[in-house]
Write an enzyme that holds these catalytic residues in place. Structure first.
Site, PDB file in Angstrom:
ATOM      1  N   LYS A  75     -14.731  21.104   5.091  1.00  0.00           N
ATOM      2  CA  LYS A  75     -13.749  21.300   4.262  1.00  0.00           C
ATOM      3  C   LYS A  75     -14.080  22.444   2.944  1.00  0.00           C
ATOM      4  O   LYS A  75     -14.934  22.361   2.510  1.00  0.00           O
ATOM      5  CB  LYS A  75     -13.165  19.926   3.853  1.00  0.00           C
ATOM      6  CG  LYS A  75     -11.789  20.279   3.207  1.00  0.00           C
ATOM      7  CD  LYS A  75     -11.077  18.808   2.866  1.00  0.00           C
ATOM      8  CE  LYS A  75      -9.712  18.875   2.304  1.00  0.00           C
ATOM      9  NZ  LYS A  75      -9.141  17.620   2.037  1.00  0.00           N
ATOM     10  N   SER A 114      -4.765  16.462   3.493  1.00  0.00           N
ATOM     11  CA  SER A 114      -4.790  17.835   3.350  1.00  0.00           C
ATOM     12  C   SER A 114      -6.161  18.406   4.084  1.00  0.00           C
ATOM     13  O   SER A 114      -6.461  19.657   4.174  1.00  0.00           O
ATOM     14  CB  SER A 114      -5.365  18.024   1.857  1.00  0.00           C
ATOM     15  OG  SER A 114      -6.407  17.225   1.498  1.00  0.00           O
ATOM     16  N   SER A 147      -6.208  11.987   2.895  1.00  0.00           N
ATOM     17  CA  SER A 147      -6.406  13.483   3.467  1.00  0.00           C
ATOM     18  C   SER A 147      -7.347  13.398   4.524  1.00  0.00           C
ATOM     19  O   SER A 147      -7.501  14.475   4.903  1.00  0.00           O
ATOM     20  CB  SER A 147      -6.841  14.144   2.244  1.00  0.00           C
ATOM     21  OG  SER A 147      -5.601  14.352   1.472  1.00  0.00           O
TER      22      SER A 147
END
Lengths: 479, 496
Positions: free
Chosen positions: B77, B152, B176
């Site tokens: 990420k 996210s 997330s």
């Protein structure tokens, strides 16, 4: 209406730890800009603070010295504001549950002993520096030096107990001495190791309510603190006499013009939005940690000074000079362990030792004369084995060569001649060599006595005991 | 079976048997990434660095010196800093930011010989539940491109689901990792707060953030967790607790396990299809020897409000450093310092981030602190206590990960409140600092994956992995049975 001024101080004490409060970067002053930085103190994305345990140790010692109550659990908080030299956009400080609270510090003023209540002492990180005024900065630029970011600070907040500017500056001077005694700060106000803000308000004498206060900043010497506060008291007095209100505001002391100027309201009207720092867990201080620091606490300056006067029987002046710097005091105390006559020891430290430090521009631990060596010399003085004058010469030579003064005395045969037969022989010789003067003396020119003493001293190479010489000479001449 | 969709266990077998090497595997993933560009899972692809690294790992393997993750190709990420490439956090304000250092997890994964294939797309600074809030464009759900992948960590989830990598790292502040795992049919774990070092994770909400794996299997999750867990002296909030052998929780049964079912997580707001699938899985566990217990988490209704106050308050401070003064985006020609801040931040941050900074600034403001932030902290304590009580009766809690399956792109974009409410089953776990894992438990009528959430007590990641692994091996059974709660949450009597 007579007014009373009410003054409180907030003092930032920059700690002399080897490394910064939340990372391992060196915390020393004076390095090239932006060389003592890492992701943590630069506030780079993803970096996290970890508390330097040494800061807790230093905070404990100031807490003990100021008789504060140490919170068993303390919290860090974020103080939010934008400034280019504050790289995270917040300062890690303390708000609720500071390190310690509710203490007091006693110190001397010109008018006697004064005790100020301490509201709180908390830990925080320093910000960086915006550089405008250096030769390498263009007129329309501001450069940022982040070296100071994360240097540990203790902020000490007093209660508004001071009534006169002199009390505030006397306190600040004592606090400087105190932190140097504790070895937690070098106390250098010009380099900003000790920074002071003052809150000043006025109220009608006898009133218990506080008036509107202003905050004074940018005072970087004891004298500036005193002058700025005096200026502000007068300014507020004039306002009140004209029945104009005092505005709550922050003023900057302008030392060049000796006036305090209000900052633009935008520059200080912050809502800091304090909240608990989530990157640091609540801190704990154990009784064991406190005891460990307590065991190593030095005798504090005021106590030491009082002891010198009361126990060592020294004049107040001597006590003040000797205790001003703890290293001098420690030197003196080591000396005293071997020297009976404390006043003699005091005279020597205040005289020869301090002079030597000044001349050589060195610290006492760099002086080529340990207190033990000096004690050896002073013991000879106490015994009358060497005159003061000669001892001072030996001291100077010992400093220059690094040879122990007593060894030097022996090598050069400098111990005092007190033996009567030896002195009588010298006197005999001197009188023989100066028949004319002897005749004049006998004819009534009595002030030639001093001449004969001088000649004997010279003939002995300065080693003769002057008192003894006078005695013997008087006997001899009266025959 | 296509090796791009294999779990690490299968890949290791192929590597050992010489059917595959890391270089070929990496190249295959890179090809898939290129072919699947419309998914938009990546912000940076390491197409230059990864092949070389893969060859290095192959060399190490030949000399039998390779680490435990040799052959695992990871997507990271883009809020985890690496000293290669950019770290953007999905934001314009960091569009060209390069970090001079590696996050602790990156160091650990490097030491374990993992291969990094790229940095994944995400909602800007982790703020979003759909991956529509990215300055680098939205991410599409590989199961159906009309749907969001969740957020996210949407790019990480999409990358694994689309066969662009073996596994991925995400971060979870309020769901997330788990929500995109549920939407994309993956295993996603948010570890106990403090289990994994946050050093090098660009903070969204420091007291809630935690890094975790997104994988195809519980086994892969265990292997990744094993490497990234543990105390870190650079993170004061990381726990100094021993790391158990997570693989030992795999291939076990569920006999005697006390499984708690919180009634509050099965209310009318949950899709019927989701309810049905989750209950079926619970029924299966019960059939397999687990003991199902009805429990109550009474403060659940306050979790969303408390979460959005605390998370945004912390974010308002965490994002203050992005001011245009030292690094990142700086607006052109500001007239003075204040203009530099205002313009850089106005232009650099996206709408959702600005909304949250304003909310967070407000709740900390003088005069409002107690009413908002202070109150939220109290709710947080009550939520923790809810869980503590629940774990007196149960070893593990079971619930849906989300009230719905993936929603359509654009569906909730104009309605932030509805978007926030979709986090209802995930945020409590972050507020309480507990570990929780989402594991697939079926699909809805559109064929979109449904996630089952397993919530463990502190440091009980092993329990979550045990049940997830059990379900992945044995479920769905030929004849699914359904668990029917007995007035769940109203009383605590043991069900059935």
């Amino acid at each position: 209406m007579p007014y009373e001024s009410v003054i409180g101080l907030e003092v930032h004490i920059q700690l002399s730890t080897a490394t910064k409060i939340f990372c391992n970067c060196p915390a020393q002053f004076g390095a090239q800009p932006n060389t003592q930085v890492c992701p943590v103190c630069m506030g780079l994305p993803g970096a996290l603070p970890v508390l330097n345990e040494k800061v807790i140790e230093f905070a404990i010692s100031l807490a003990l010295a100021s008789n504060c109550r140490i919170n068993p659990c303390f919290l860090f908080a974020r103080k939010n504001y934008f400034y280019p030299d504050l790289p995270k956009g917040y300062q890690i400080s303390q708000f609720d549950l500071p390190f310690c609270e509710q203490g007091h510090i006693g110190f001397e003023t010109a008018a006697g002993l004064f005790t100020v209540a301490i509201r709180r002492i908390h830990m925080e990180e320093d910000a960086g520096k915006s550089v405008h005024a250096e030769s390498y900065v263009a007129a329309d630029e501001t450069l940022i030096d982040l070296n100071r970011c994360g240097v540990p600070l203790l902020e000490l907040v007093t209660e508004p107990d001071f009534r006169q500017p002199e009390q505030a500056s006397a306190f600040l001077m004592y606090l400087r001495q105190l932190v140097r005694y504790l070895g937690i700060c070098d106390g250098n106000m010009e380099e900003g190791s000790l920074r002071c803000d003052a809150n000043v308000s006025l109220r009608p004498r006898g009133s218990a309510e506080l008036g509107t206060k202003t905050e004074l900043k940018n005072m970087n010497s004891f004298r500036h603190v005193e002058r700025a506060i005096a200026f502000e008291i007068e300014r507020q007095q004039n306002l009140l006499r004209r029945h104009e209100p005092v505005m709550q505001e922050t003023l900057l002391w302008d030392a060049a013009h000796q006036v305090a100027q209000p900052m633009r309201s935008k520059e200080y009207s912050h809502d800091y939005r304090y909240f608990p720092e989530p990157d640091l867990t609540p801190g704990r201080v154990t009784p064991g940690q406190i005891d460990k620091v307590r065991a190593r606490m030095p005798e504090l300056p005021l106590a030491k000074k009082t002891r010198y006067i009361e126990t060592l029987d020294l004049p107040a002046y001597d006590a003040a000079v000797l205790t001003d710097d703890i290293r001098i005091a420690e030197y003196f105390e080591t000396l005293c362990r071997h020297v009976e006559d404390k006043k003699l020891a005091s005279n020597w430290v205040m005289g020869e030792v301090l002079r030597a430090l000044k001349e050589q521009d060195v610290e006492i631990d760099q002086l080529k004369m340990t207190p033990e060596s000096l004690a050896g010399l002073l013991q000879q003085v106490e015994k009358g084995a060497i005159s003061h004058t000669l001892a001072k010469k030996v001291f100077a030579e010992s400093l220059a060569t690094g040879t122990d003064p007593v060894v030097l005395m022996q090598q050069q045969g400098l111990s005092q001649v007190t033996d009567e037969s030896a002195l009588t022989d010298i006197i005999q010789d001197v009188l023989k060599q100066h028949p004319a003067e002897l005749a004049d003396y006998r004819a009534g020119k009595e002030k030639l006595f001093g001449f004969f003493v001088g000649q004997v001293m010279r003939a002995s190479g300065g080693r003769a005991d002057a008192k003894k010489v006078s005695e013997l000479l008087r006997t001899r001449l009266s025959k | 079976m296509n090796v791009a969709f294999s779990d690490f266990d299968a890949i290791k077998k192929s590597l050992t048997q010489g059917e595959l090497n890391c270089a070929d595997l990496t190249q295959m993933y890179l090809d898939y990434i290129r072919q699947g560009a419309q998914v938009n899972a990546f912000i940076s692809v390491f197409d230059e660095q990864a092949p070389g690294r893969a060859m290095d790992i192959d060399r190490k393997r030949r000399h039998h010196k390779a680490g435990p993750l040799a052959g695992m190709v990871l997507a990271i990420k883009d809020n985890l800093v690496m000293d290669q490439g950019r770290t953007t956090c999905g934001s314009n304000i960091l569009q060209s930011f390069t970090s001079p250092y590696d996050a602790t997890v990156i160091q650990k994964l490097t030491d374990a010989d993992a291969i990094f294939i790229g940095k994944t797309n995400m909602d800007e600074f982790g703020m979003g539940s759909s991956n529509e809030n990215s300055a680098f464009g939205l991410v599409r759900n590989p199961h159906d491109g009309q749907y969001v992948p969740g957020g996210s960590s949407g790019g990480s989830a999409a990358a694994v689901a689309a066969g662009f990598c073996t596994a991925a790292l995400g971060s979870d502040t309020g769901g997330s990792i788990r929500q995109p795992a549920a939407f994309c049919g993956l295993v996603g774990l948010k570890p106990t707060y403090g289990r994994v070092s946050r050093y090098g994770l660009v903070a969204f909400a420091s007291s809630l953030d935690q890094i975790g794996p997104l994988t195809r299997s519980a086994g892969d999750c265990a292997e990744l967790l094993q490497v990234i867990s543990g105390h870190d002296i650079r993170d004061a909030t990381s726990m100094d607790e021993p790391v158990p052998e997570y693989a030992s929780f795999l291939r076990r049964d569920v006999t005697g396990l006390r499984v708690g079912v919180p009634g509050e997580y099965f209310d009318e707001g949950v899709d019927a299809g989701v309810q049905k699938s989750v209950k079926a899985a619970i029924g299966f566990l019960q059939q397999s020897g687990a003991q199902v217990v009805d429990i109550s988490l009474p403060h659940t209704p306050y979790a969303i409000a408390a979460y959005y106050i605390i998370a945004n308050a912390e974010a308002s401070a965490n994002l203050a450093r992005f001011d245009g003064a030292r690094y990142g985006f700086r607006a052109k020609a500001p007239s003075d310092l204040e203009a530099l801040y205002v313009k850089s931040r106005s232009q650099g941050f996206g709408a959702e981030v600005k909304r949250r900074i304003m909310l967070g600034t407000f709740v900390l403001s003088s005069g409002y602190y107690e009413a908002y932030f202070g109150k939220a902290q109290k709710v947080r304590t009550l939520i923790r206590q809810d869980f503590a009580r629940a774990f007196e009766k149960a070893d593990l809690l079971l619930a849906p990960t989300c009230p719905t399956t993936a929603f359509r792109i654009g569906e909730k974009l104009d309605d932030p409140l509805t978007m926030y409410l979709s986090d209802i089953f995930t945020v409590s776990v972050n507020l309480a600092g507990l570990p929780a894992l989402s594991v697939p438990c079926g699909k809805d009528q559109q064929g979109l994956p449904i996630g089952l959430q397993l919530i463990g007590n502190h440091l009980q990641e092993g329990g979550c992995l045990r049940v997830a692994d059990f379900l992945q091996r044995h479920y769905p059974p030929s004849a699914p049975s359904e668990y029917i709660p007995s007035a769940a949450g109203k009383n605590d009597k043991e069900a059935l």
